[in-house]
Design a protein around this motif. Sequence first.
Motif, PDB file in Angstrom:
ATOM      1  N   ILE A  37       2.450   4.681  -4.939  1.00  0.00           N
ATOM      2  CA  ILE A  37       2.275   3.330  -4.389  1.00  0.00           C
ATOM      3  C   ILE A  37       2.900   2.262  -5.278  1.00  0.00           C
ATOM      4  CG2 ILE A  37       0.143   3.985  -3.192  1.00  0.00           C
ATOM      5  CD1 ILE A  37      -1.324   2.265  -5.387  1.00  0.00           C
ATOM      6  N   HIS A  47      -1.861   7.286  -5.205  1.00  0.00           N
ATOM      7  CA  HIS A  47      -3.101   7.257  -4.432  1.00  0.00           C
ATOM      8  C   HIS A  47      -3.354   8.665  -3.910  1.00  0.00           C
ATOM      9  CE1 HIS A  47      -5.153   6.446  -0.355  1.00  0.00           C
ATOM     10  NE2 HIS A  47      -6.083   6.388  -1.302  1.00  0.00           N
ATOM     11  N   HIS A 128      -3.791  -2.296  -3.108  1.00  0.00           N
ATOM     12  CA  HIS A 128      -3.721  -1.201  -2.143  1.00  0.00           C
ATOM     13  C   HIS A 128      -5.078  -0.923  -1.502  1.00  0.00           C
ATOM     14  CE1 HIS A 128      -3.209   3.016  -0.726  1.00  0.00           C
ATOM     15  NE2 HIS A 128      -1.962   2.635  -0.514  1.00  0.00           N
TER      16      HIS A 128
END
Length: 407
Positions: A37, A47, A128
């Motif tokens: 990410i 992730h 995120h």
Amino acid sequence: MDLVPKPGQVVAAASNVAHRLLYGGIADLRPMPRTLIDEGLLREVYHYRPAGTSGESGEPVLLVTPLAAPALCYDLRRGCSLAEHLVSRGRPTYLVEYGEVSFRDRALGMEHWVDEVVPAAIRAVSEHAGGRPVHVVGWSLGGIFALLTAADAGADLPIASLSVLGSPVDVTQVPLIAPFRPLLHLASGAGYTGNGLVTRAYQAMGGAPKPLVKWAFQLSAFQKLVTRPIALATHIDDQEFLAQVEAVDRFTANMIAYPGRTFGQLYHRMAKGNQLATGEFELSGRTIRLADIEVPVLVFGGSTDGIAPIPAVRAMVPLLAAAPEVRFEVVPGGHLGMLTGRAARDTTWPVLDDWFEEWSGRSGTPEATGGSDGSDDDTDTDTGDDTAIGTNRRRRHTSAASRALSR
């Protein structure tokens, strides 16, 4: 102890040997699926994908990898992977690792990780995860990086809590180093800028090479290394034991080099100067103070850790004066075992789970039912023996109580 193996043991041993011969190993070494990410210079943030269709809930966890050790420390093998455990519980789980360190990275110092890599990773994870604060977990040097980052820029970072495992603060309490301390000044010259043999060696090599790092890690468990053949022979029927040995062997074989400048800082300021034990650390012309950390901190010491013994780790507790809560736990295992050993599944990991739940969605403010002034009933459950092995999920140390541990 039975000298004659039972029929079931013979069958299990034969099965283990056959499995190793036919398939090349026993451990399930498949990595947990993950997605990149964010990335930068020696920075890759991943992730871990959610398990099944259950999705994710709760505030995210960021696993901070130490230098030299591979990120396998958090994903050792299936069944003994902290990443797998967190994902299976539906916790949004992330990892920051650094990739291969080469000679061209020799000029990078600790500033790169404390000022850039870890802060950028925390921000990327928070973004995120929808802007939520992040539970930062650091093992070994990863814990030191997390502490220094939180102390230096914590007010500007979305940190929910810190969890530090096996991170030595007072290196005078490390028996592995003690016999060599009188030689450090002779070998490296005076002060932090001495130009002795050790300094010239790591400058010429551009850091600490992988073989040296691997040797140092194995030296910390020298007794296990010597008795390894006997242990393997007596556990030939134990699939879990053999799988763990296989996974640890892979971890050790994947050690990574230290950049030269970073190694020099660690050597002169920690191993030689023991600077962090004062609660302060000089970096890039500024002083970073652990007393400036204002988020809750969970500290783990391993009962048989030779690299970061309990006294060396416990020394950080009284230094965290501004943290709303500081909790110290002793768990079974050596330096790696306390994080991802077979016993960690029932000791270290449940404590982490409870800690994340306790400090989720609270912005550093303890729940009214828990209290933080040291007067709640929970403090009565502490036996006073903070070296006892095990996990006491009701034991809490406020800043005042934590400082008492050092007396």
